[in-house]
Structure formats: C-alpha cells, structure tokens
Design a protein around this motif. Structure first.
Motif, PDB file in Angstrom:
ATOM      1  N   ILE A 348      20.165  45.439  89.941  1.00 17.94           N
ATOM      2  CA  ILE A 348      20.105  46.459  90.958  1.00 17.94           C
ATOM      3  C   ILE A 348      20.766  47.726  90.247  1.00 17.94           C
ATOM      4  CG2 ILE A 348      20.866  46.820  93.050  1.00 17.94           C
ATOM      5  CD1 ILE A 348      20.316  44.174  94.264  1.00 17.94           C
ATOM      6  N   GLU A 349      21.974  47.225  89.680  1.00 16.52           N
ATOM      7  CA  GLU A 349      22.749  48.259  89.203  1.00 16.52           C
ATOM      8  C   GLU A 349      22.159  49.060  88.197  1.00 16.52           C
ATOM      9  OE1 GLU A 349      27.388  48.884  87.296  1.00 16.52           O
ATOM     10  OE2 GLU A 349      26.656  46.800  87.956  1.00 16.52           O
ATOM     11  N   ARG A 350      21.522  48.256  87.228  1.00 12.46           N
ATOM     12  CA  ARG A 350      20.832  49.017  86.172  1.00 12.46           C
ATOM     13  C   ARG A 350      19.495  49.866  86.603  1.00 12.46           C
ATOM     14  NH1 ARG A 350      16.120  45.415  83.383  1.00 12.46           N
ATOM     15  NH2 ARG A 350      15.455  46.163  85.282  1.00 12.46           N
ATOM     16  N   ASP A 351      18.755  49.284  87.714  1.00 10.99           N
ATOM     17  CA  ASP A 351      17.637  50.195  88.062  1.00 10.99           C
ATOM     18  C   ASP A 351      18.133  51.133  88.738  1.00 10.99           C
ATOM     19  OD1 ASP A 351      16.051  48.133  87.275  1.00 10.99           O
ATOM     20  OD2 ASP A 351      15.781  47.215  89.329  1.00 10.99           O
ATOM     21  N   LEU A 352      19.220  51.236  89.425  1.00 10.36           N
ATOM     22  CA  LEU A 352      19.868  52.355  90.047  1.00 10.36           C
ATOM     23  C   LEU A 352      20.181  53.426  89.208  1.00 10.36           C
ATOM     24  CD1 LEU A 352      21.942  51.015  93.082  1.00 10.36           C
ATOM     25  CD2 LEU A 352      19.739  52.298  93.282  1.00 10.36           C
ATOM     26  N   LYS A 353      20.870  52.990  88.166  1.00  6.89           N
ATOM     27  CA  LYS A 353      21.207  53.894  86.985  1.00  6.89           C
ATOM     28  C   LYS A 353      20.167  54.807  86.432  1.00  6.89           C
ATOM     29  CE  LYS A 353      25.632  51.806  85.760  1.00  6.89           C
ATOM     30  NZ  LYS A 353      26.513  51.324  84.830  1.00  6.89           N
ATOM     31  N   SER A 355      17.172  54.986  87.723  1.00  8.94           N
ATOM     32  CA  SER A 355      16.555  56.184  88.716  1.00  8.94           C
ATOM     33  C   SER A 355      17.375  57.325  88.926  1.00  8.94           C
ATOM     34  CB  SER A 355      16.446  55.384  90.263  1.00  8.94           C
ATOM     35  OG  SER A 355      15.522  54.158  89.988  1.00  8.94           O
ATOM     36  N   GLN A 356      18.825  57.163  88.872  1.00  5.73           N
ATOM     37  CA  GLN A 356      19.616  58.618  89.041  1.00  5.73           C
ATOM     38  C   GLN A 356      19.327  59.526  87.990  1.00  5.73           C
ATOM     39  OE1 GLN A 356      23.304  56.627  90.062  1.00  5.73           O
ATOM     40  NE2 GLN A 356      22.784  56.038  91.790  1.00  5.73           N
ATOM     41  N   THR A 357      19.052  58.899  86.626  1.00  5.17           N
ATOM     42  CA  THR A 357      18.937  59.804  85.632  1.00  5.17           C
ATOM     43  C   THR A 357      17.797  60.873  85.906  1.00  5.17           C
ATOM     44  OG1 THR A 357      17.323  58.258  84.517  1.00  5.17           O
ATOM     45  CG2 THR A 357      19.724  57.861  84.004  1.00  5.17           C
ATOM     46  N   GLY A 358      16.655  60.393  86.400  1.00  3.72           N
ATOM     47  CA  GLY A 358      15.565  61.546  86.847  1.00  3.72           C
ATOM     48  C   GLY A 358      14.854  61.655  85.547  1.00  3.72           C
ATOM     49  N   MET A 359      15.073  60.845  84.548  1.00  2.00           N
ATOM     50  CA  MET A 359      14.068  60.604  83.297  1.00  2.00           C
ATOM     51  C   MET A 359      13.146  59.688  83.374  1.00  2.00           C
ATOM     52  SD  MET A 359      17.006  60.975  80.346  1.00  2.00           S
ATOM     53  CE  MET A 359      15.846  61.190  79.052  1.00  2.00           C
ATOM     54  N   ILE A 360      13.190  58.502  84.069  1.00  2.00           N
ATOM     55  CA  ILE A 360      12.268  57.517  84.311  1.00  2.00           C
ATOM     56  C   ILE A 360      12.123  57.312  85.643  1.00  2.00           C
ATOM     57  CG2 ILE A 360      11.684  55.377  83.844  1.00  2.00           C
ATOM     58  CD1 ILE A 360      13.349  55.221  81.296  1.00  2.00           C
ATOM     59  N   LYS A 365       5.252  50.130  93.056  1.00  2.00           N
ATOM     60  CA  LYS A 365       4.692  48.522  92.593  1.00  2.00           C
ATOM     61  C   LYS A 365       6.029  47.831  91.940  1.00  2.00           C
ATOM     62  CE  LYS A 365       1.300  46.110  89.775  1.00  2.00           C
ATOM     63  NZ  LYS A 365       0.095  46.254  89.071  1.00  2.00           N
ATOM     64  N   TYR A 366       6.738  48.540  91.033  1.00  2.00           N
ATOM     65  CA  TYR A 366       7.911  47.806  90.190  1.00  2.00           C
ATOM     66  C   TYR A 366       8.730  47.231  91.443  1.00  2.00           C
ATOM     67  CZ  TYR A 366      12.192  47.044  87.947  1.00  2.00           C
ATOM     68  OH  TYR A 366      13.335  46.455  87.292  1.00  2.00           O
ATOM     69  N   ASN A 369       7.431  44.278  93.222  1.00  2.00           N
ATOM     70  CA  ASN A 369       7.155  42.993  92.424  1.00  2.00           C
ATOM     71  C   ASN A 369       8.550  42.346  92.031  1.00  2.00           C
ATOM     72  OD1 ASN A 369       4.437  43.193  92.300  1.00  2.00           O
ATOM     73  ND2 ASN A 369       4.403  44.385  90.416  1.00  2.00           N
ATOM     74  N   SER A 370       9.772  43.371  91.836  1.00  2.00           N
ATOM     75  CA  SER A 370      10.943  42.847  91.599  1.00  2.00           C
ATOM     76  C   SER A 370      11.857  42.373  92.437  1.00  2.00           C
ATOM     77  CB  SER A 370      11.688  44.165  90.859  1.00  2.00           C
ATOM     78  OG  SER A 370      11.082  44.529  89.714  1.00  2.00           O
ATOM     79  N   TYR A 371      11.625  43.126  93.756  1.00  4.24           N
ATOM     80  CA  TYR A 371      12.754  42.590  94.929  1.00  4.24           C
ATOM     81  C   TYR A 371      11.817  42.138  96.231  1.00  4.24           C
ATOM     82  CZ  TYR A 371      15.825  45.118  91.967  1.00  4.24           C
ATOM     83  OH  TYR A 371      16.478  45.573  90.862  1.00  4.24           O
TER      84      TYR A 371
END
Length: 381
Positions: A348-353, A355-360, A365-366, A369-371
């Motif tokens: 979760i911490e990785r996914d939030l980081k 998302s917050q970069t705005g680059m990816i 769907k992700y 499937n993930s949560y």
C-alpha cells in the motif's frame, strides 16, 4: 522435413509399462506407500499424532482467518451479484479446510453438489462441496482422475463439472501430487517408537526399588510371602510387617538415556514441523535471535501465500463452471482472499508513493485486482 512427427507426443506412460497400460491404471508412485504396502489411509492415521495435528491446524489457521471478496474482473455486475449470492450460502470456511487437505495428501477430490432453481429461468447452482476420500479415486495413464467402482475395474471418469480435483505440486510422473504427510511418516514412526521405549524405561527405573531383608534361616514360603507383600506395597504404598524384617527403599539409578529419548522426540517433532510448515519456530518457541524469528515468520507467510493461490485457483474453477452453465462463455469474476492490512502495508505504501509522483497512474483495474475492490467502490477523482 516431415512435421507429422512433431505434432504427436513421442514418449509417454503407455510406452513404459505394458501392464498398467492394459489396466489403464497409474499407481500412486509414493515411495512410502510402495515400500510399506499401505494405502493412503496410513497418512490419515498420522493426524492422531498431537504434533502433526498442531502443525496442520497452524498451517490452515494462517489462511482461514482471511476475508474474501468476489472481484469483478470486467464481468457483468449481474454475474458478480449472482456469484456473491451463491457463495453466501456455501460454508466457505469448511470448503477452504477441505481444499487444504490437498497439500497433506497430494490431492483432494471434491464433489460439487448441484441443484436446479425454480422460477421462470432455471439456474444450476452448487449447494455444497463435499471432500471425498482419496482412496476412492485413482489416475489413469493419461493423468485423468477416475473413481473406483466394484463392478468396473478400470474405473469411471467423473462427468464434467462434477469433481474439483485439487492437486498439490503434481507433475508428469506423479499426478497424485506430493504429500506432506508422506514426509512425516518415518518421523512419526520413530517418534512413537521412542515414546514406547521411554515409557518402558520410566516404568522400570522411575519407581524406587523396595528392598526387603530376611534372616538366613527363613523358609521359601516366608521369602515368597515377603516378596508378595513388597509387590503389594509397590501398588498401595502401605505395608505392615514384623519388627525383625528390615525394609528399605532405594532410589533407582539415573541414566543419561532419558535425554536420548527427549532429543529423539524433539528431533522428530522438528522434522514434522519443517515438512508441514517449512519452519519450526512457530510451533517450537525457544530462545533465538530476532533475525531467526523474522526469517521463520517470513517462511510461514510464504506458505500462506502458496495456500491462498491453491484455494483461489480451486474456487475460481468453480466460478468458471457456474458462469458457463448459467451464462455461457463470458468473462468471469474471481474469488480473492484479502490479506490483513499489516501484510499489505508495504505494498500500500509503495502504491501510494507511485500515485503521488504523478508520473505513473495506477488503473482502476489494478486497484480492483490488487485489493479486491469492486468497480462501484472506486470513485475516480
């Protein structure tokens, strides 16, 4: 170059054993069963061992506490609701327990009990899943599951969508899968032998020795009477005797053999733990480093993840059958077990980081499937 020979299987079981080809019966290649001449029921008896049972419960409990969800997977919401309603009527906890018998025995056939609903449109829905004894089934030389019938020695193929055949690490040589209880067989056997000798040792040397002194002129009858009285004393711890008879109690000599029995049983229990849980620390708490503890619990988590995949694969096969029987060949939702937040915290911490970069940008769907989110639970900003 002729391509015909490339399209056919060249080496197969039928070429290797004429007898089993005629019978169309592939015997279980388990070495323990072959050498001892026993059936797979022998592994079921191993569950009577307290340590084996403890390890089994520990392994299953790592998964049974998890909640589940029906992930949409781009399928129709009506189909998702249909599957959710069916699963709400099933004993999912017991079904998961039955599925997790597969790692213990190598395979676990589960019969699906279907019924047809009433109404204008009739549906075929499962009303229960029943785990059947492994010894009622066998595999043919092509690796297909068949069930035994007294009047049909070659066995019978179950009808489609009737038997969920759960296999644990099967391969071409062994469609019966690899049994974890097979790995425990000799450890339990030697352990029981050690306990038997330990009990005999305790009976012989655990009680004090009662020594009765008699005068040199005593008759054989008097000596025998004294021996009988001492034997009764050993049972009742009470004796009445004349003052001229000297009775002493001497402690039995202690031997170091007792530590050998303890070490044997301890070693056998450790081997059982490693076979079923892939580690020992979660069942045998001892002094140790934090790093060792973390390593053992990481291994336990890996085992849980492996069991999760096995359960999800089996129940997703059931969902596929339900959808195919009632809606045809369309996209299916999927059964997903949800790990605890503590287990998902790093992800979760990785996914939030990210998302917050705005680059990816992580897609809807992700997240589904993930949560385990459903489509209507995600609000796009």
């Amino acid at each position: 170059m002729r391509t015909k020979n490339l399209l056919n299987e060249l080496v197969n079981r039928e070429n290797q054993d004429f007898f089993f080809t005629i019978m169309n019966h592939l015997p279980n290649p388990d070495k323990i069963l072959r050498r001892t001449g026993k059936t797979i029921e022998a592994y079921r008896d191993l569950k009577n061992d307290p340590h084996v049972w403890s390890c089994i419960q520990s392994r299953k409990s790592g998964l049974l506490g998890l909640e589940y969800t029906i992930a949409q997977n781009n399928s129709d919401s009506i189909v998702v609701k249909f599957i959710e309603d069916i699963f709400n009527t099933l004993d999912i906890n017991q079904i998961q327990r039955d599925i997790l018998e597969a790692p213990l025995f190598g395979y676990q056939p589960i019969e699906v009990m279907w019924k047809q609903t009433e109404g204008q449109r009739k549906f075929l829905v499962p009303t229960g899943l029943i785990a059947k004894p492994q010894e009622w089934f066998f595999f043919d030389t092509k690796g297909n599951l068949k069930f035994k019938k007294s009047a049909v020695p070659e066995g019978i193929h179950p009808p489609p969508m009737k038997i969920l055949n759960v296999q644990y690490e099967p391969d071409y040589l062994n469609p019966y899968g690899h049994s974890l209880l097979s790995k425990c067989y000799w450890a339990v056997t030697f352990k029981n032998g050690g306990i038997k000798f330990w009990v005999n040792f305790t009976e012989k040397y655990g009680m004090p020795i009662i020594l009765g002194n008699y005068t040199r002129g005593a008759s054989s009858e008097e000596i025998q009477n004294l021996a009988d009285v001492l034997a009764d004393m050993a049972e009742d711890s009470v004796i009445v005797s004349p003052s001229d008879i000297n009775i002493e109690m001497k402690e039995a000599v202690r031997f170091s053999s007792i530590s050998l029995y303890k070490e044997l049983i301890k070693f056998c229990n450790a081997e059982i733990s490693k076979a079923i849980l892939s580690q020992t620390l979660t069942t045998e708490i001892e002094m140790g480093s934090l790093a060792a503890s973390q390593t053992h619990f990481k291994i336990r988590k890996d085992v849980i993840l492996s069991d999760i995949k096995l359960v999800e694969k089996t129940l997703n096969k059931l969902i596929q059958w339900i959808v195919e029987l009632n809606f045809g060949n369309i996209q299916c939702p999927s059964f997903k077990l949800i790990l605890n937040d503590s287990d998902n915290s790093q992800k979760i911490e990785r996914d939030l980081k990210i998302s917050q970069t705005g680059m990816i940008r992580l897609t809807k769907k992700y997240w589904m499937n993930s949560y385990g989110f459903n489509e209507d639970e995600i609000l796009e900003l």
